[in-house]
Design an enzyme around this catalytic site. Structure first.
Site, PDB file in Angstrom:
ATOM      1  N   LYS A 110       0.953  -1.392   0.026  1.00 55.79           N
ATOM      2  CA  LYS A 110      -0.108   0.020   0.128  1.00 55.79           C
ATOM      3  C   LYS A 110       0.923   1.305  -0.039  1.00 55.79           C
ATOM      4  CE  LYS A 110      -3.481  -2.561   1.972  1.00 55.79           C
ATOM      5  NZ  LYS A 110      -4.181  -3.007   3.466  1.00 55.79           N
ATOM      6  N   GLN A 163      -5.027  -2.242   9.546  1.00 57.54           N
ATOM      7  CA  GLN A 163      -4.780  -3.108   8.642  1.00 57.54           C
ATOM      8  C   GLN A 163      -5.143  -4.540   9.562  1.00 57.54           C
ATOM      9  OE1 GLN A 163      -3.221  -3.719   5.732  1.00 57.54           O
ATOM     10  NE2 GLN A 163      -4.058  -5.962   6.037  1.00 57.54           N
ATOM     11  N   ASP A 200     -11.392   2.454   3.955  1.00 57.29           N
ATOM     12  CA  ASP A 200     -11.943   0.932   3.691  1.00 57.29           C
ATOM     13  C   ASP A 200     -12.983   0.518   3.381  1.00 57.29           C
ATOM     14  OD1 ASP A 200      -9.552  -1.309   3.826  1.00 57.29           O
ATOM     15  OD2 ASP A 200      -9.748  -1.197   5.871  1.00 57.29           O
TER      16      ASP A 200
END
Ligand code: NAP
Length: 295
Positions: free
Chosen positions: A50, A94, A117
């Protein structure tokens, strides 16, 4: 028949180019903050990917590494301070977190406008309302982008989504059924009695199960379009490292399907690209709110 490969890497590359231009045109400086807890090697690889993607696009990234013993309160404080920090546009936790932490209540704490997200109930709820202009979970959004990029006609087609998780299967089914995509959708899950028959009837299959190579070639209608979301690590003594990555779809499906996404190189790169897209969108939304951006 040998299926054409639906190349997620190429699709992600094309999306990155449009995002780069969008960032340049807007003169905004998006900033993604990633929280990672503990030392799970796979999670660290995902975070590194990422960060690399942010670097390619000119997105600022920071990551907060916390020890696996961190308390819920520490995480709560970290999220609150990121919510209040005007320099941070996107916040990502995460997954997975150590089991003593309550991931759901932490997700609920993220400012929905910074929830890149797309897992906050506000953002998931907007999908049910057909409001698709906000943050949509990256994996199902990436699958939709791939289908459009591959010129797949979805309207009126029968689609089967295998899996009903809140992060992949369920939003995927909603997106396929949404106005504009217009597929007729069946959701298959662990209690479904006739998964194979449901799939045999489908024009489009999205497999998001987490069971290596579960979807076999005799589950597929000739010419169907198959998207493999699965990423599974399977032992394999033929590989130097002793394991290989396998999707949820058996490779022999390529003999029957017309279009198949590979693993790796399919949905994976698209998930990261959609995270970048959500970060840019989050930045635009926040600056619009402040009257500093009119794009
Ligand atoms: P998950 O939360 O474990 O959900 C799996 C779903 O599959 C559940 O809804 C489960 O049904 C269903 N299922 C399990 N066994 C089944 C069976 N035998 N028949 C039919 N349905 C069955 O997993 P997830 O997070 O959605 O992820 C799914 C897969 O996608 C995993 O391999 C994951 O690694 C991969 N993934 C890839 C990406 C990417 O970027 N490529 C991103 C996210 C996930 P129940 O609800 O009834 O238990």
């Amino acid at each position: 028949m040998s299926a054409t490969r639906l190349d997620g890497k190429a699709c992600a590359g094309a999306l990155e180019e449009t995002l780069k231009q969008r960032i340049l045109d807007s003169k905004l400086k998006p900033h993604l903050a990633v929280i990672i807890v503990g030392d799970d090697p796979a999670s660290h690889v995902y975070v590194r990917n990422k960060i690399k993607s942010c670097e390619r696009l000119g997105i600022k990234s920071t990551h907060l590494e916390l020890s696996k013993e961190s308390s819920q309160e520490e995480l709560v404080n970290a999220i609150k301070s990121m919510n209040d920090d005007d320099d941070i546009n996107g916040i990502l936790i995460q997954s997975p977190l150590p089991s003593h932490l309550d991931e759901e209540s932490l997700t609920d704490l993220i400012d929905p406008n910074k929830d890149v997200d797309g897992f906050h109930p506000v953002n998931l709820g907007r999908i049910v309302q057909g409001r698709l202009d906000g943050m949509i979970p990256c994996t199902p959004a990436g699958v939709m982008e791939m289908l459009r990029w591959g010129n797949v006609e979805m309207s009126g087609k029968k689609a089967v989504v295998i899996g009903r998780s809140f992060n992949v299967g369920m939003p995927q089914a909603l997106l396929l059924a949404s106005k504009g995509a217009d597929a007729t959708v069946t959701i298959v899950h662990s209690r479904t009695k006739n998964a194979k028959e449901e799939c045999l009837d489908a024009d489009i299959i999205i497999a998001a199960v987490g069971r290596p190579e579960m979807v076999k070639s005799d589950w597929i209608k000739p010419g169907a379009i198959v998207i493999d979301v699965g990423i599974n690590r399977v032992e394999d003594s033929n590989h130097e490292r002793g394991w290989r990555l396998a999707g949820d779809v058996h490779p022999e499906v390529a003999d029957i399907a017309s279009l198949l996404s590979p693993v790796p190189g399919g949905v994976g790169p698209m998930t990261v690209a959609m995270l970048m897209s959500n970060t840019v969108l989050a930045t635009e939304i926040q600056h619009k709110k402040n009257g500093e951006f009119n794009g």
